[in-house]
Scaffold this motif. Structure first.
Motif, PDB file in Angstrom:
ATOM      1  N   TYR A 129      16.824  -8.026 -45.508  1.00 46.11           N
ATOM      2  CA  TYR A 129      15.449  -8.493 -45.303  1.00 46.11           C
ATOM      3  C   TYR A 129      15.404  -9.502 -44.167  1.00 46.11           C
ATOM      4  CZ  TYR A 129      13.035  -6.552 -49.426  1.00 46.11           C
ATOM      5  OH  TYR A 129      12.428  -5.731 -50.337  1.00 46.11           O
ATOM      6  N   LYS A 130      16.363 -10.424 -44.177  1.00 48.51           N
ATOM      7  CA  LYS A 130      16.381 -11.472 -43.152  1.00 48.51           C
ATOM      8  C   LYS A 130      16.571 -10.880 -41.765  1.00 48.51           C
ATOM      9  CE  LYS A 130      19.186 -15.314 -41.442  1.00 48.51           C
ATOM     10  NZ  LYS A 130      20.439 -16.070 -41.567  1.00 48.51           N
ATOM     11  N   PHE A 131      17.511  -9.961 -41.603  1.00 48.81           N
ATOM     12  CA  PHE A 131      17.782  -9.407 -40.282  1.00 48.81           C
ATOM     13  C   PHE A 131      16.581  -8.626 -39.756  1.00 48.81           C
ATOM     14  CE2 PHE A 131      19.345  -6.347 -37.215  1.00 48.81           C
ATOM     15  CZ  PHE A 131      20.174  -7.114 -36.425  1.00 48.81           C
ATOM     16  N   VAL A 132      15.999  -7.798 -40.616  1.00 44.27           N
ATOM     17  CA  VAL A 132      14.843  -7.004 -40.191  1.00 44.27           C
ATOM     18  C   VAL A 132      13.673  -7.915 -39.832  1.00 44.27           C
ATOM     19  CG1 VAL A 132      13.119  -5.318 -40.932  1.00 44.27           C
ATOM     20  CG2 VAL A 132      15.534  -4.948 -41.465  1.00 44.27           C
ATOM     21  N   SER A 133      13.477  -8.973 -40.610  1.00 45.47           N
ATOM     22  CA  SER A 133      12.417  -9.939 -40.302  1.00 45.47           C
ATOM     23  C   SER A 133      12.656 -10.596 -38.948  1.00 45.47           C
ATOM     24  CB  SER A 133      12.348 -11.010 -41.395  1.00 45.47           C
ATOM     25  OG  SER A 133      11.490 -12.067 -41.036  1.00 45.47           O
ATOM     26  N   GLN A 134      13.913 -10.979 -38.705  1.00 48.22           N
ATOM     27  CA  GLN A 134      14.237 -11.594 -37.414  1.00 48.22           C
ATOM     28  C   GLN A 134      14.023 -10.606 -36.275  1.00 48.22           C
ATOM     29  OE1 GLN A 134      18.246 -12.900 -38.592  1.00 48.22           O
ATOM     30  NE2 GLN A 134      17.643 -14.979 -38.028  1.00 48.22           N
ATOM     31  N   HIS A 135      14.364  -9.330 -36.519  1.00 44.02           N
ATOM     32  CA  HIS A 135      14.158  -8.306 -35.496  1.00 44.02           C
ATOM     33  C   HIS A 135      12.681  -8.157 -35.161  1.00 44.02           C
ATOM     34  CE1 HIS A 135      12.916  -4.082 -34.659  1.00 44.02           C
ATOM     35  NE2 HIS A 135      13.772  -4.239 -33.674  1.00 44.02           N
ATOM     36  N   GLU A 136      11.826  -8.145 -36.186  1.00 39.33           N
ATOM     37  CA  GLU A 136      10.392  -7.980 -35.960  1.00 39.33           C
ATOM     38  C   GLU A 136       9.803  -9.158 -35.196  1.00 39.33           C
ATOM     39  OE1 GLU A 136       8.983  -7.363 -39.906  1.00 39.33           O
ATOM     40  OE2 GLU A 136       9.342  -5.191 -39.840  1.00 39.33           O
TER      41      GLU A 136
END
Length: 265
Positions: A129-136
């Motif tokens: 969740y954290k990585f995808v959020s950072q990517h967005e």
């Protein structure tokens, strides 16, 4: 409270505006532990806290799961409160407004190694969740984890087209990634926690549980291998080396006296 000094004065205005600092104050007042380096709010109690502490002390939790070390962006909450939609021993959600992942550990009565596997499993969800959020938000390079992002975009397209239920989108792509990448690391972590008593095959079922709907589970594991892994796991749990608080009755033979003994299981 000196841990709140983050470059904006001794306390700074962010003490009153930063969601992490405000939540940290609340947790400290409740007597809970706050990891200021990793922005982790640990609300676990009893057996769950014992297991988490053992994972943390052995560095297994942080070796298996990317650290929440970006102290200006994302937070992690671990709790035994609440419930999980659809049941299950644990679940993880993510609040985009506060960049906070919340891990709920529901079944705290399961054997200690199973509880450890649940925490590791849900921790990986939180990290994804954290990585995808950072990517967005444009804060990470998707090429750092290309296969994860490939799965994310593939299943997002299916969810947007209603080919799969959008409500299950996060679970599906995250579980597919976990099945591909984290089976052996989780098994190795549980084996280390158990004192390396058996070969790695005895710990694979701890990692596969919860991932039974994935492509790799259905296509790569034969029925005989599944049965073997289940038997191996039962053998591990029948003779546990890793133990956390559990209350069991202790009987004193013919004297007719019953007592309660705190043992480690």
């Amino acid at each position: 409270i000196t841990n709140f000094h983050h470059g904006d004065g001794i306390y700074g205005t962010s003490l009153f505006t930063d969601p992490f600092k405000l939540q940290a104050l609340k947790e400290i007042l409740k007597g809970n532990k706050v990891d200021f380096d990793d922005r982790i709010f640990n609300e676990l109690t009893g057996k769950a806290k014992c297991v988490y502490d053992r994972l943390e002390n052995l560095d297994l939790f942080k070796k298996t799961i990317k650290k929440f070390d970006d102290i200006e962006s994302h937070n992690l909450i671990l709790t035994t409160k609440g419930s999980c939609v659809g049941g299950g021993s644990g679940c993880t959600s993510f609040d985009e407004r506060t960049n906070t992942a919340t891990i709920k550990i529901i079944d705290t009565k399961q054997p200690s190694l199973d509880l450890a596997a649940t925490i590791l499993h849900e921790g990986i969800h939180a990290d994804i969740y954290k990585f995808v959020s950072q990517h967005e938000k444009g804060k990470v390079n998707p090429d750092d984890r290309p296969r994860l992002m490939q799965l994310y975009f593939y299943y997002k397209k299916l969810a947007d087209s209603k080919i799969i239920d959008p409500r299950h989108f996060n679970t599906i792509y995250q579980h597919e990634h976990m099945a591909e990448k984290y089976i052996k690391p989780i098994a190795q972590a549980i084996r280390q926690l158990d004192g390396n008593r058996f070969n790695i095959d005895h710990y694979y079922w701890f990692a596969w549980e919860g991932l039974e709907k994935t492509y790799l589970f259905k296509s790569k594991l034969t029925e005989s291998k599944k049965k073997e892994y289940k038997r191996n796991k039962s053998r591990v749990n029948d003779t546990p080396n890793f133990k956390c608080n559990e209350v069991l009755p202790l009987f004193f033979g013919d004297y007719g006296i019953n007592a309660i003994s705190f043992v480690m299981r």
